[in-house]
Enzyme design. Structure first.
Site, PDB file in Angstrom:
ATOM      1  N   ASP A  90     -23.797 -11.737 -12.606  1.00 56.19           N
ATOM      2  CA  ASP A  90     -25.005 -10.627 -13.607  1.00 56.19           C
ATOM      3  C   ASP A  90     -25.268 -10.919 -13.340  1.00 56.19           C
ATOM      4  OD1 ASP A  90     -24.559  -8.297 -14.806  1.00 56.19           O
ATOM      5  OD2 ASP A  90     -22.970  -8.040 -14.994  1.00 56.19           O
TER       6      ASP A  90
ATOM      7  N   PHE B 233     -19.420  -4.290  -8.185  1.00 55.68           N
ATOM      8  CA  PHE B 233     -19.739  -3.191  -9.271  1.00 55.68           C
ATOM      9  C   PHE B 233     -21.723  -3.572  -9.337  1.00 55.68           C
ATOM     10  CE2 PHE B 233     -15.859  -4.130 -10.940  1.00 55.68           C
ATOM     11  CZ  PHE B 233     -15.580  -2.891 -10.851  1.00 55.68           C
TER      12      PHE B 233
ATOM     13  N   GLY C  95     -25.108  -3.651  -9.041  1.00 47.65           N
ATOM     14  CA  GLY C  95     -25.818  -2.253  -8.918  1.00 47.65           C
ATOM     15  C   GLY C  95     -26.988  -1.195  -9.907  1.00 47.65           C
TER      16      GLY C  95
ATOM     17  N   SER D 205     -18.928   6.388  -5.142  1.00 45.29           N
ATOM     18  CA  SER D 205     -18.521   8.147  -6.526  1.00 45.29           C
ATOM     19  C   SER D 205     -18.794   8.957  -5.544  1.00 45.29           C
ATOM     20  CB  SER D 205     -20.157   7.415  -6.714  1.00 45.29           C
ATOM     21  OG  SER D 205     -20.277   8.759  -7.523  1.00 45.29           O
TER      22      SER D 205
ATOM     23  N   TYR E 196     -29.783   7.251  -5.854  1.00 45.91           N
ATOM     24  CA  TYR E 196     -28.631   6.988  -6.464  1.00 45.91           C
ATOM     25  C   TYR E 196     -27.459   6.729  -5.230  1.00 45.91           C
ATOM     26  CZ  TYR E 196     -23.977   6.300  -8.829  1.00 45.91           C
ATOM     27  OH  TYR E 196     -23.113   5.800  -8.854  1.00 45.91           O
TER      28      TYR E 196
ATOM     29  N   LYS F 210     -25.145   5.417  -2.527  1.00 47.48           N
ATOM     30  CA  LYS F 210     -23.871   4.635  -2.581  1.00 47.48           C
ATOM     31  C   LYS F 210     -23.656   5.358  -1.033  1.00 47.48           C
ATOM     32  CE  LYS F 210     -22.791   2.850  -6.469  1.00 47.48           C
ATOM     33  NZ  LYS F 210     -22.867   2.094  -6.712  1.00 47.48           N
TER      34      LYS F 210
ATOM     35  N   ASN G 167     -15.154  10.619 -13.168  1.00 47.40           N
ATOM     36  CA  ASN G 167     -16.230  10.279 -14.008  1.00 47.40           C
ATOM     37  C   ASN G 167     -15.615   9.406 -15.268  1.00 47.40           C
ATOM     38  OD1 ASN G 167     -17.105  12.414 -12.847  1.00 47.40           O
ATOM     39  ND2 ASN G 167     -18.696  13.191 -14.894  1.00 47.40           N
TER      40      ASN G 167
ATOM     41  N   ASP H 286     -27.282  19.128 -11.231  1.00 50.32           N
ATOM     42  CA  ASP H 286     -26.360  19.683 -11.603  1.00 50.32           C
ATOM     43  C   ASP H 286     -24.992  20.345 -11.107  1.00 50.32           C
ATOM     44  OD1 ASP H 286     -25.818  17.164 -13.324  1.00 50.32           O
ATOM     45  OD2 ASP H 286     -25.442  18.765 -15.197  1.00 50.32           O
TER      46      ASP H 286
END
Ligand code: UD1
Length: 336
Positions: A31, A80, A82, A124, A149, A153, A179, A294
């Site tokens: 990391d 993970f 990113g 995601s 983003y 993915k 979520n 959204d």
């Protein structure tokens, strides 16, 4: 034999370390700490009594990453690392493509050189795009994503599908998260976003602990039962255990996309009420304009994970709220 966890000092990575250790695995973490905390890894060592070798390096660095594969006998990788802030990705698309693709490309190159072909990737639900009908089913494929983003993915999923076709030993799981919220029940690790939280749960928790005055609910006239957006919130430890299940799935070769969600939607107002009733803390809120990009509602068809991995989310919304509050009230300023 160890599992390499890239981004293991971040929110989902740190919870996955606990799930891996609970399942009997040794872990190695890389990391760069751009958005994670070394303190999280230290606390997991205290909690589990396991030593976790930690490399503060950039996953995109070929020499430094390949050294990790020389130092340890790695049998599988959970990726993970990113960048993940939707709004920031619109401002800095070059960073998002460079970091998210660059880390993944270097990782799969180093893995192949080391003869490691088992990879679990942190994808995601955003890859379904804005047109997919709900609930989201893996078979729909990827849609038109609305920010860099999400596009990064989707691009990585495509890259990994091609990688899997090029060499028959690859076993790649693309885990499409809905979520994730909550924290480990110990309260020693949890979500600790830098700056103003973008996501609902950490924002609400910071209002509850007095760091922020009030929550803004983005939009009150969506075509949903109470007018606020609905999402599929799942407990981060359920999500973490989903990674262990994917790692242990030896039934498939190639590349497979799998949803990790509960299969049921909850509205923003329902989230506020659930938090208030569990914690007895009032969340002052106002309903404001919609947030750009959204979607009104989406949730998972969670049947593939159950059928393929034997995994299903088992923790309730109430537990998600209890564990969020346990973490936030014990650590009002996060790891600082
Ligand atoms: C977003 C991203 C997703 C990403 C996830 C985690 C999109 C479409 N979604 O999910 O790709 O994986 O974050 O980083 O890009 N809300 C409020 N007030 C707030 C914050 C949120 O009302 O202060 C509402 C939002 O309008 C939404 C819900 O709460 O309806 C959940 O928002 P959030 O936690 O940000 O997650 P998503 O937008 O679903």
């Amino acid at each position: 034999m160890s599992i390499l966890v890239t981004g293991g000092a971040g929110y989902i990575g740190s919870h996955t370390l606990i799930a891996l250790i609970d399942a009997g695995y040794r872990c190695v973490v890389v990391d760069d700490l751009s958005n994670g905390s070394a303190e999280a890894v230290r606390r997991i060592e205290m909690l589990t009594g396991e030593r976790i070798p930690f490399y503060q390096i950039d996953v995109a660095d070929p020499l430094l990453l390949s050294k990790v594969f020389y130092d340890h006998l790695i049998t599988g990788v959970i990726h993970f690392a990113g960048l993940k802030a939707v709004g920031e990705s619109v401002e800095k698309p070059i960073d998002y493509y460079q970091v998210n693709l660059g880390t993944t490309l270097n990782l799969v190159r180093c893995m192949a050189e080391a003869g490691v072909f088992k990879l679990v990737f942190s994808s995601s639900a955003t890859v379904y795009g804005s047109e997919a009908p709900v609930p989201y089913v893996e078979g729909y494929g990827r849609g038109i994503t609305s920010n860099p983003y999400g596009t990064s993915k989707a691009m990585i999923e495509q890259v990994l599908e091609d990688v899997a076709k090029s060499e028959s030993r690859w076993q790649i799981s693309l885990l499409r998260y809905f979520n994730p919220i909550g924290a480990h029940s110990s309260g020693v690790i949890g979500e600790d976003p830098q700056g103003v939280p973008n996501n609902l749960m950490p924002f609400m928790a910071q209002v509850a602990v007095g760091r922020r005055a009030a929550l803004q609910v983005f939009g009150g006239d969506y075509p949903t039962p109470d007018g606020t957006c609905r999402r599929d919130y799942l407990h981060v430890m359920d999500l973490a255990e989903g990674h262990v299940a994917a790692l242990e799935n030896n039934h498939h070769l190639g590349c497979d996309a799998i949803n990790l969600g509960t299969g049921s939607p909850v509205s923003v107002l329902e989230m506020i009420h659930a938090f208030e009733s569990v914690t007895n803390v009032q969340i002052p809120f106002t309903i404001v304009d919609k947030r750009a990009g959204d979607l009104p509602e989406f949730w998972a068809d969670a049947s593939k994970a159950k059928q393929l991995l034997g995994w299903q989310a088992k923790r309730s919304l109430e537990e998600m709220m209890i564990d969020t509050w346990n973490w936030q009230s014990k650590n009002p300023d996060g790891y600082r």
